[in-house]
Design a protein around this motif. Structure first.
Motif, PDB file in Angstrom:
ATOM      1  N   MET A   1      10.011 -18.076   0.517  1.00  0.00           N
ATOM      2  CA  MET A   1      10.732 -18.312  -0.737  1.00  0.00           C
ATOM      3  C   MET A   1       9.728 -18.815  -1.775  1.00  0.00           C
ATOM      4  O   MET A   1       8.956 -19.736  -1.503  1.00  0.00           O
ATOM      5  CB  MET A   1      11.841 -19.348  -0.548  1.00  0.00           C
ATOM      6  CG  MET A   1      12.874 -18.983   0.500  1.00  0.00           C
ATOM      7  SD  MET A   1      13.695 -17.407   0.201  1.00  0.00           S
ATOM      8  CE  MET A   1      14.832 -17.939  -1.068  1.00  0.00           C
ATOM      9  N   LEU A   2       9.773 -18.209  -2.946  1.00  0.00           N
ATOM     10  CA  LEU A   2       8.796 -18.573  -3.974  1.00  0.00           C
ATOM     11  C   LEU A   2       9.407 -19.373  -5.113  1.00  0.00           C
ATOM     12  O   LEU A   2       8.698 -19.958  -5.916  1.00  0.00           O
ATOM     13  CB  LEU A   2       8.152 -17.306  -4.557  1.00  0.00           C
ATOM     14  CG  LEU A   2       7.395 -16.450  -3.549  1.00  0.00           C
ATOM     15  CD1 LEU A   2       6.731 -15.293  -4.267  1.00  0.00           C
ATOM     16  CD2 LEU A   2       6.344 -17.278  -2.831  1.00  0.00           C
ATOM     17  N   GLN A   3      10.696 -19.348  -5.213  1.00  0.00           N
ATOM     18  CA  GLN A   3      11.326 -20.087  -6.307  1.00  0.00           C
ATOM     19  C   GLN A   3      12.819 -20.185  -6.076  1.00  0.00           C
ATOM     20  O   GLN A   3      13.433 -19.264  -5.538  1.00  0.00           O
ATOM     21  CB  GLN A   3      11.081 -19.351  -7.624  1.00  0.00           C
ATOM     22  CG  GLN A   3      11.859 -19.936  -8.780  1.00  0.00           C
ATOM     23  CD  GLN A   3      11.339 -19.449 -10.125  1.00  0.00           C
ATOM     24  OE1 GLN A   3      10.147 -19.493 -10.397  1.00  0.00           O
ATOM     25  NE2 GLN A   3      12.222 -18.981 -10.954  1.00  0.00           N
ATOM     26  N   THR A   4      13.407 -21.284  -6.518  1.00  0.00           N
ATOM     27  CA  THR A   4      14.866 -21.325  -6.637  1.00  0.00           C
ATOM     28  C   THR A   4      15.188 -22.119  -7.899  1.00  0.00           C
ATOM     29  O   THR A   4      14.442 -23.021  -8.273  1.00  0.00           O
ATOM     30  CB  THR A   4      15.542 -21.970  -5.404  1.00  0.00           C
ATOM     31  OG1 THR A   4      16.959 -21.778  -5.519  1.00  0.00           O
ATOM     32  CG2 THR A   4      15.276 -23.481  -5.310  1.00  0.00           C
ATOM     33  N   ARG A   5      16.212 -21.722  -8.579  1.00  0.00           N
ATOM     34  CA  ARG A   5      16.632 -22.471  -9.774  1.00  0.00           C
ATOM     35  C   ARG A   5      18.101 -22.168 -10.016  1.00  0.00           C
ATOM     36  O   ARG A   5      18.612 -21.154  -9.525  1.00  0.00           O
ATOM     37  CB  ARG A   5      15.800 -22.080 -10.993  1.00  0.00           C
ATOM     38  CG  ARG A   5      15.921 -20.614 -11.348  1.00  0.00           C
ATOM     39  CD  ARG A   5      14.998 -20.242 -12.494  1.00  0.00           C
ATOM     40  NE  ARG A   5      15.016 -18.799 -12.696  1.00  0.00           N
ATOM     41  CZ  ARG A   5      14.100 -18.119 -13.355  1.00  0.00           C
ATOM     42  NH1 ARG A   5      13.060 -18.722 -13.868  1.00  0.00           N
ATOM     43  NH2 ARG A   5      14.195 -16.813 -13.508  1.00  0.00           N
ATOM     44  N   ASN A   6      18.753 -23.017 -10.782  1.00  0.00           N
ATOM     45  CA  ASN A   6      20.129 -22.720 -11.169  1.00  0.00           C
ATOM     46  C   ASN A   6      20.078 -21.452 -12.012  1.00  0.00           C
ATOM     47  O   ASN A   6      19.346 -21.409 -13.000  1.00  0.00           O
ATOM     48  CB  ASN A   6      20.724 -23.868 -11.972  1.00  0.00           C
ATOM     49  CG  ASN A   6      20.888 -25.121 -11.124  1.00  0.00           C
ATOM     50  OD1 ASN A   6      20.904 -25.044  -9.888  1.00  0.00           O
ATOM     51  ND2 ASN A   6      20.993 -26.259 -11.756  1.00  0.00           N
ATOM     52  N   GLY A   7      20.824 -20.448 -11.597  1.00  0.00           N
ATOM     53  CA  GLY A   7      20.687 -19.141 -12.246  1.00  0.00           C
ATOM     54  C   GLY A   7      21.296 -19.096 -13.632  1.00  0.00           C
ATOM     55  O   GLY A   7      22.341 -19.696 -13.878  1.00  0.00           O
ATOM     56  N   LYS A   8      20.623 -18.381 -14.514  1.00  0.00           N
ATOM     57  CA  LYS A   8      21.213 -18.146 -15.832  1.00  0.00           C
ATOM     58  C   LYS A   8      22.398 -17.196 -15.654  1.00  0.00           C
ATOM     59  O   LYS A   8      22.402 -16.385 -14.736  1.00  0.00           O
ATOM     60  CB  LYS A   8      20.186 -17.489 -16.756  1.00  0.00           C
ATOM     61  CG  LYS A   8      19.012 -18.367 -17.043  1.00  0.00           C
ATOM     62  CD  LYS A   8      18.523 -18.157 -18.465  1.00  0.00           C
ATOM     63  CE  LYS A   8      17.406 -19.102 -18.808  1.00  0.00           C
ATOM     64  NZ  LYS A   8      17.795 -20.513 -18.838  1.00  0.00           N
ATOM     65  N   ARG A   9      23.393 -17.325 -16.517  1.00  0.00           N
ATOM     66  CA  ARG A   9      24.589 -16.507 -16.329  1.00  0.00           C
ATOM     67  C   ARG A   9      25.277 -16.287 -17.666  1.00  0.00           C
ATOM     68  O   ARG A   9      25.018 -17.023 -18.626  1.00  0.00           O
ATOM     69  CB  ARG A   9      25.540 -17.199 -15.353  1.00  0.00           C
ATOM     70  CG  ARG A   9      25.972 -18.583 -15.844  1.00  0.00           C
ATOM     71  CD  ARG A   9      26.400 -19.489 -14.716  1.00  0.00           C
ATOM     72  NE  ARG A   9      25.256 -20.092 -14.072  1.00  0.00           N
ATOM     73  CZ  ARG A   9      25.324 -21.010 -13.118  1.00  0.00           C
ATOM     74  NH1 ARG A   9      26.481 -21.404 -12.665  1.00  0.00           N
ATOM     75  NH2 ARG A   9      24.250 -21.508 -12.584  1.00  0.00           N
ATOM     76  N   THR A  10      26.138 -15.321 -17.679  1.00  0.00           N
ATOM     77  CA  THR A  10      26.893 -15.057 -18.909  1.00  0.00           C
ATOM     78  C   THR A  10      27.957 -16.139 -19.086  1.00  0.00           C
ATOM     79  O   THR A  10      28.266 -16.883 -18.142  1.00  0.00           O
ATOM     80  CB  THR A  10      27.641 -13.730 -18.814  1.00  0.00           C
ATOM     81  OG1 THR A  10      28.574 -13.838 -17.744  1.00  0.00           O
ATOM     82  CG2 THR A  10      26.704 -12.562 -18.569  1.00  0.00           C
ATOM     83  N   GLY A  11      28.552 -16.167 -20.251  1.00  0.00           N
ATOM     84  CA  GLY A  11      29.610 -17.141 -20.510  1.00  0.00           C
ATOM     85  C   GLY A  11      30.762 -16.963 -19.535  1.00  0.00           C
ATOM     86  O   GLY A  11      31.296 -17.944 -18.996  1.00  0.00           O
ATOM     87  N   SER A  12      31.143 -15.699 -19.259  1.00  0.00           N
ATOM     88  CA  SER A  12      32.308 -15.532 -18.380  1.00  0.00           C
ATOM     89  C   SER A  12      31.952 -15.871 -16.938  1.00  0.00           C
ATOM     90  O   SER A  12      32.782 -16.420 -16.205  1.00  0.00           O
ATOM     91  CB  SER A  12      32.934 -14.146 -18.509  1.00  0.00           C
ATOM     92  OG  SER A  12      31.959 -13.173 -18.426  1.00  0.00           O
ATOM     93  N   ALA A  13      30.692 -15.587 -16.538  1.00  0.00           N
ATOM     94  CA  ALA A  13      30.275 -15.977 -15.186  1.00  0.00           C
ATOM     95  C   ALA A  13      30.265 -17.503 -15.076  1.00  0.00           C
ATOM     96  O   ALA A  13      30.638 -18.065 -14.045  1.00  0.00           O
ATOM     97  CB  ALA A  13      28.898 -15.419 -14.867  1.00  0.00           C
ATOM     98  N   MET A  14      29.860 -18.149 -16.146  1.00  0.00           N
ATOM     99  CA  MET A  14      29.811 -19.605 -16.162  1.00  0.00           C
ATOM    100  C   MET A  14      31.207 -20.181 -15.864  1.00  0.00           C
ATOM    101  O   MET A  14      31.358 -21.083 -15.043  1.00  0.00           O
ATOM    102  CB  MET A  14      29.371 -20.022 -17.559  1.00  0.00           C
ATOM    103  CG  MET A  14      28.684 -21.329 -17.648  1.00  0.00           C
ATOM    104  SD  MET A  14      28.103 -21.561 -19.342  1.00  0.00           S
ATOM    105  CE  MET A  14      26.385 -21.229 -19.154  1.00  0.00           C
ATOM    106  N   VAL A  15      32.206 -19.606 -16.516  1.00  0.00           N
ATOM    107  CA  VAL A  15      33.574 -20.087 -16.342  1.00  0.00           C
ATOM    108  C   VAL A  15      34.063 -19.786 -14.926  1.00  0.00           C
ATOM    109  O   VAL A  15      34.579 -20.656 -14.225  1.00  0.00           O
ATOM    110  CB  VAL A  15      34.508 -19.434 -17.386  1.00  0.00           C
ATOM    111  CG1 VAL A  15      35.957 -19.805 -17.114  1.00  0.00           C
ATOM    112  CG2 VAL A  15      34.111 -19.872 -18.800  1.00  0.00           C
TER     113      VAL A  15
END
Ligand code: PEP
Ligand code: MG
Length: 909
Positions: free
Chosen positions: A369-383
Motif C-alpha cells: 500500500m502506497l497511500q490512503t486518504r479520505n477520498g474526494k467525492r461529489t456532493g451527492s456521494a458526500m451525502v
C-alpha cells in the motif's frame, strides 16, 4: 526554529515515529503512511521530511534548510537501507527511492513526484541483473529520466499543441518501429529513449543529467519544496481556501515495482463509489505499470472488482467475452492479491471511519500500500456516504452532519437534464460517468482559452485528450469536462469530482486534434465553438444544447435535512420577492420569508409606468393617483406570498432604493418614457437630473423615502394588510411582518410606525376585521446598532441588513468595492470578502451589541439576518453564537444554511 525540532520522521517495520494525528507536520500522506505501518499494513519503508522544513525553505532558502535537515536525511536513508537490505547508490543492487510531496490537505496531482531515484548508467545494470529483467530496469530508468527531467530540471513543452516533449520522443520512436503501445518497445528501444531524453535535456536545459544518487535526491527534495509554490498548486489553494503558510512535507520511500512483469502492476481504489456514494469497493489498475500511469489516463485501466468490471464493460460497450479476455478484473486475474487488497481496504475504512482512496502496487505477487486518504467525492456521494455510514453504525448523527460540506449541497440543487429533452437529443459518444451533473456549453480545447471564453460570458465544455494539473483553472471555469482517455481515477475525474463539476472521461471514440482544433468521432467532425451537452451521471455525450429541469430533493438528501433540523437552533427563512421564489424556498425547507424586497415588484410590466408616474408627479395628489394604480398589483403580489407561506412568517420591507433606480438614464429610453407618459423629453431629463446623487447608497433611500413621501408607506401598508385579510378569509394562516428599512434614529422609526399604524387602523375599520401583524425594522446602519436599546423599545423585531451594515461600517461601497477588494484580499488585508462572510471582529461586534441591547429592553424580541451573509456557513456559525433566532438567504441556499446551522449548533455545544 530551534535546532531540537525533529525534521525527519521514519516509518517501517522496525520503527515508526509518526501517526495519523500528525498531519500538520507530516502532511496527509506522511501521517497516513505512518498510521498504515502502525496498523500492520505492508508499506515500503521510508521517511517524511516535515512541513516545518518547507517553511524554513520558503522563508530562508535552500541552503538554510539543507543544513538543517542534512544529517537527519542521511540517517533516514540509512534506516531505509537497513529495512530493505539494500544500499542507496550501490551499483550492484541499488536501493531506489520515490520522492513525493504531501501537504496537510490533499492536493491531488498539484505538486511533484519522482520515482526510481538512484538510477544511473551503472545502477541500471545492477538492477537488471538483480531483477533478472533487463527490460524492466531500462523502463524504470527511462521513466526516472523523464520525470526528473520534467520536474527537477524543468524541461517544459515549447508550445501547448506539442504537450509533453518526452512523450513526443516516445511517439516518434513508436512510429518508427511501427508499434502502438509503450509496452511493445524492447530493451534496446528503452536504452535509446534514455539516450535521447538525456540529449533533449542537455539541449534544452543546458545541463547534464546528474549521475550521483545523492545529488539526485537533494535535487528532488528541493523540487518538491519548490512545487509548493508552483502555479497550479497556488491556484488549487486559492480555489480550496488552503493557506500558503502550511507548506508541504516530502516523503522519501523505498521503491516497489509495478513494472516487473505480468505479476506486477499498480492501481488506485476507493472503498466506496466517489461519484455516487454507493457502498461498493471499486478501483482501477494496470498490469506491468508504474506509479502515475493509472492517474495519467494514458492507458485504459482495468477494474479491480468483478462487479465493477462488468459495469464498466456495459458502459464502455465491451462484450463480456472481450472483457474477460482483454480487460479482466483484478479479482479474476490475481485473486490472492485481490483478497489482500480487500482486507486492507476494509481495515482502513473501519479504522478511519470514512471512505478511503488508496494507491497500491503489486510487485511479483506481493501487495504494497502506497497511500490512503479520505477520498474526494461529489456532493451527492458526500451525502449518501454520510447517511449510509450513519445507518451502518460507523459514525454517529453529529459526525454524519459534520461529514457534509454545506457548500457542496449546491451540486445536488443543480438542474438535471430534462428526460423528455434527452429522448429527443442525439447521443454522439459514450464515456465513463466520472463526475455527475448536467452541463451544456461550447467546445473549447485548451484550458487557458476556456477561462478566456468564460470571462466573455460563454458556457464552455473543455474537451481534452486527457487533462493535466495545468488545466485546473480552465476546468474550474468550464461547465463540464470531456476527455478521450483516462478512467474513473484519471486526473480529470478526481479533480472534477473534487470541484463538483460534471465530467465524462475515457470517451474512447473521441479523437482530439489540437492543431486543427477539432474533435471527431467516426467520420464526423466538430470544431471549437460547437455545442455539446454532457450527462456526467450516465457518461452520455449529446450534440447541441439539451434543456434542464430542477433537481429533486429526496432520499438521502431529505434524511440529511431532517437530521440537520433536529440539531439546529437557528431557523432558516428565505429572501423571496415573488410567489414562485416563495414556493421554491418552501420546497427547500424555508420556514418563512425573512425579506421581501418590494421594489423588485415595481419593475414588472405595466407597473414601472405607474412608478414613473409617481416619481414625475409634482405634488402629493399626483403621487396618490399613481400609487392607487400600483395598489391592486402590490396586493396581488402579497396575496401570492401569503398563500405560498401559509402558517409561516412573511417579512415585507417597505420601499428601499433611491428613486433614480426607477428612471432611465440613457436618452433613447428617456424618449420612450417621454412618449409613454406624454410629457416633453426635457421634463424627464430634468427630473432624472434632480434625482442624481453622488452617493445614492447613502442618499435619499430607505425610510428616508417613506418620511418624504408617507403616501408610499401608506399604499404599501394597505396592500400588505388587505392582502392578508383577503387570504385569511380564504382560510390561509397569514403571519405578516412589516419592516422599515435603513432606520438610524428612533424618531425615524416612530414616524414611519405612526403612518403604518394609522393605515392599519383605517383598513381594519373599513373591513370590520383585524389582522395581527408585527412591526419591526432593519438594523443596517451602524447608528441603529449602537442605539438598538432605544429602537428595541419601539420595534417588535430586528432584521440585520448585513449588506448595508458592512458597507457603512467598513466604509466600502457595495457597488465599487469590486475594484480593489480582490487585490486587497490577495494582499491579506482581509481574510475573506466581508460582503460574503461577515467581518466578525468589526461588523459582527455591532451585531452582538445590538442583540444584547435589543434583548435588554424587549426579552422576546425576534432577531434575524437577511443580508447575503445569511447563506454563508462561516457567518451562520457566527450568528448562531450571537444568539439570533433565524437567518434568511436566497431560496437555493436554504438547504446549505440548514446544514450550516446544524453544524454551528454541534460545534458550539
Ligand atoms: C442589507 O442591507 O443587508 C439588505 C438585506 O438590504 P439590501 O441588500 O436590499 O440593501
Ligand atoms: Mg439594505
Amino acid at each position: 526554529m530551534s535546532t531540537e525540532t525533529k525534521n525527519v520522521y521514519v516509518f517501517g517495520a522496525a520503527r515508526t515515529d509518526g501517526d495519523a494525528k500528525m498531519k500538520n507536520i507530516l502532511g496527509g500522506k506522511g501521517a497516513n503512511l505512518a498510521e498504515m505501518c502502525r496498523l500492520g499494513i505492508a508499506v515500503p519503508s521510508g521517511f517524511t521530511i516535515s512541513t516545518e522544513a518547507c517553511t524554513v525553505y520558503t522563508e530562508q532558502g535552500k541552503e538554510a534548510v539543507f543544513k538543517l535537515i542534512e544529517a537527519d536525511v542521511r540517517a533516514g536513508v540509512a534506516f531505509v537501507e537497513q529495512e530493505m537490505g539494500k544500499k542507496f547508490g550501490d551499483a550492484a543492487d541499488p536501493l531506489l527511492l520515490s520522492v513525493r510531496s504531501g501537504s496537510r490537505a490533499s492536493m491531488p496531482g498539484m505538486m511533484d513526484t519522482i520515482l526510481n531515484l538512484g538510477l544511473n548508467d551503472e545502477a541500471v545494470v545492477g538492477l537488471a541483473r538483480k531483477a533478472n529483467n533487463e527490460r524492466f530496469a531500462w523502463d524504470s530508468y527511462r521513466r526516472f529520466v523523464q520525470m526528473y527531467g520534467d520536474v527537477v530540471m524543468g524541461l517544459k513543452p515549447v508550445s501547448k499543441e506539442d504537450h509533453d516533449p518526452f512523450e513526443v520522443v516516445i511517439d516518434m520512436l513508436k512510429e518508427k518501429k511501427g508499434v502502438q503501445l509503450d509496452t511493445e518497445l524492447n530493451t534496446e528501444d528503452l536504452k535509446e529513449l534514455v539516450l535521447r531524453f538525456k540529449g533533449l535535456i542537455r539541449a534544452r536545459v543546458g545541463r547534464e543529467f546528474p549521475t550521483d544518487p545523492w545529488e539526485q535526491l537533494w535535487g528532488a527534495v528541493n523540487a518538491v519544496f519548490q512545487s509548493w509554490n508552483n502555479d497550479r498548486a497556488k491556484v488549487y489553494r486559492e480555489l480550496n481556501d488552503i493557506p500558503d503558510s502550511w507548506g508541504t512535507a516530502v516523503n522519501v520511500q523505498a521503491m516497489v515495482f509495478g513494472n516487473l512483469g505480468d505479476k506486477s502492476g499498480t492501481g488506485v481504489a476507493f472503498t466506496r463509489d466517489a461519484g455516487t456514494g454507493e457502498d461498493l469497493f471499486n478501483g482501477e489498475f494496470l498490469v506491468n505499470a508504474q506509479g502515475e500511469d493509472v492517474v495519467a489516463g494514458t492507458r485504459t485501466p482495468q477494474q479491480v472488482t468483478l462487479e465493477g468490471s462488468r459495469r464498466w464493460a456495459k458502459l464502455a460497450l465491451v462484450s463480456e467475452e472481450e472483457r474477460r479476455t482483454r480487460f479482466p478484473s483484478l479479482e479474476e486475474l490475481m485473486p490472492d492479491i485481490y483478497a489482500q487488497l480487500l482486507q486492507a481496504e476494509t481495515k482502513l475504512e473501519q479504522h478511519y471511519s470514512d471512505m478511503q482512496d488508496v494507491e497500491f502496487t503489486m510487485q511479483e505477487g506481493r501487495l504494497w500500500m502506497l497511500q490512503t486518504r479520505n477520498g474526494k467525492r461529489t456532493g451527492s456521494a458526500m451525502v449518501r456516504i454520510a447517511m449510509e455510514m450513519l445507518q451502518q453504525g460507523i459514525i454517529d448523527e453529529k459526525e454524519a452532519l459534520r461529514r457534509v460540506d454545506p457548500e457542496r449541497l449546491n451540486e445536488l440543487l443543480h438542474p438535471v437534464f430534462d428526460p423528455a429533452e434527452i429522448k429527443k437529443a442525439r447521443s454522439i459518444a459514450h464515456g465513463l460517468p466520472a463526475s455527475p451533473g448536467a452541463a451544456t456549453g461550447q467546445i473549447v480545447f485548451f484550458a487557458d482559452e476556456a477561462e478566456e471564453w468564460v470571462r466573455k460570458g460563454k458556457d464552455v465544455i473543455l474537451v481534452r485528450q486527457e487533462t493535466s494539473p495545468e488545466d485546473l483553472r480552465g476546468m474550474s471555469a468550464a461547465k463540464g469536462i470531456l476527455t478521450a482517455r483516462g478512467g474513473m481515477t484519471s486526473h480529470a475525474a478526481v479533480v472534477a469530482r473534487g470541484m463538483g463539476k460534471c465530467c465524462i472521461s475515457g470517451a474512447g471514440a473521441v479523437r482530439v486534434d489540437y492543431h486543427a482544433r477539432t474533435m471527431s468521432i467516426g467520420n464526423e467532425t466538430w470544431k471549437e465553438g460547437d455545442w455539446l451537452s454532457l450527462d456526467g451521471s450516465t457518461g452520455e455525450v449529446y450534440l447541441g444544447q439539451v434543456a434542464t429541469k430542477e433537481a429533486e430533493l429526496t432520499g438521502d438528501f431529505g434524511t440529511l435535512m431532517d437530521l440537520a433540523d433536529r440539531y439546529k437552533k437557528l431557523a432558516v427563512r428565505a429572501n423571496a420577492d415573488t410567489p414562485d421564489d416563495a414556493k421554491a424556498a418552501r420546497n427547500f425547507g424555508a420556514k418563512g420569508i425573512g425579506l421581501c424586497r418590494t421594489e423588485h415588484m415595481f419593475f414588472e410590466g405595466e407597473r414601472i409606468k405607474a412608478v414613473r408616474e409617481m416619481i414625475l408627479s409634482e405634488d402629493e395628489g399626483g403621487r396618490r393617483r399613481a400609487l392607487a394604480k400600483l395598489l391592486p398589483m402590490q396586493r396581488a403580489d402579497f396575496e401570492g406570498l401569503f398563500r405560498e407561506m401559509s402558517g409561516l412568517a412573511v417579512t415585507i420591507r417597505l420601499l428601499d432604493p433611491p428613486l433614480h433606480e426607477f428612471v432611465p438614464h440613457d436618452e433613447a429610453n428617456q424618449k420612450i418614457m417621454a412618449h409613454e407618459m406624454n410629457v416633453p423629453l426635457g421634463v424627464i431629463k430634468m427630473r432624472v437630473d434632480d434625482l442624481h446623487e453622488f452617493n445614492p447608497m447613502m442618499g435619499h433611500r430607505g425610510c428616508r423615502l417613506g418620511i418624504s413621501y408617507p403616501e408610499i408607506t401608506e399604499m404599501q401598508t394597505r396592500a400588505i394588510l388587505e392582502a392578508g385579510l383577503n387570504m385569511k378569509a380564504k382560510g390561509f394562516d397569514v403571519k405578516a411582518e412589516i419592516m422599515i428599512p435603513l432606520v438610524g434614529t428612533v424618531r425615524e422609526f416612530n414616524s414611519q410606525a405612526r403612518v403604518i399604524r394609522q393605515t392599519a387602523a383605517a383598513v381594519f375599520a373599513e373591513r370590520g376585521e383585524q389582522l395581527d401583524y408585527l412591526l419591526g425594522t432593519m438594523i443596517e446602519t451602524p447608528r441603529a446598532a449602537l442605539i438598538a436599546d432605544s429602537i428595541g423599545q419601539q420595534a417588535q423585531f430586528f432584521s440585520f441588513g448585513t449588506n448595508d451594515l458592512t458597507q457603512m461600517t467598513m466604509g466600502f461601497s457595495r457597488d465599487d468595492a469590486g475594484k480593489f477588494l480582490p487585490s486587497y484580499l490577495k494582499d491579506g488585508m482581509y481574510e475573506r470578502d466581508p460582503f460574503q462572510s461577515i467581518d466578525q471582529k468589526g461588523v459582527g461586534l455591532l451585531v452582538q451589541m445590538a442583540v444584547e441591547k435589543g434583548r435588554s429592553v424587549r426579552p422576546g424580541i425576534k432577531l434575524g439576518v437577511c443580508g447575503e451573509h445569511g447563506g454563508d456557513p462561516a457567518s451562520i456559525e457566527f450568528f448562531h453564537r450571537a444568539g439570533l433566532d433565524y437567518v434568511s438567504c436566497s431560496p437555493f441556499r436554504v438547504p446549505i444554511a440548514r446544514l450550516a446551522a446544524a453544524q454551528a449548533a454541534i460545534n458550539n455545544e
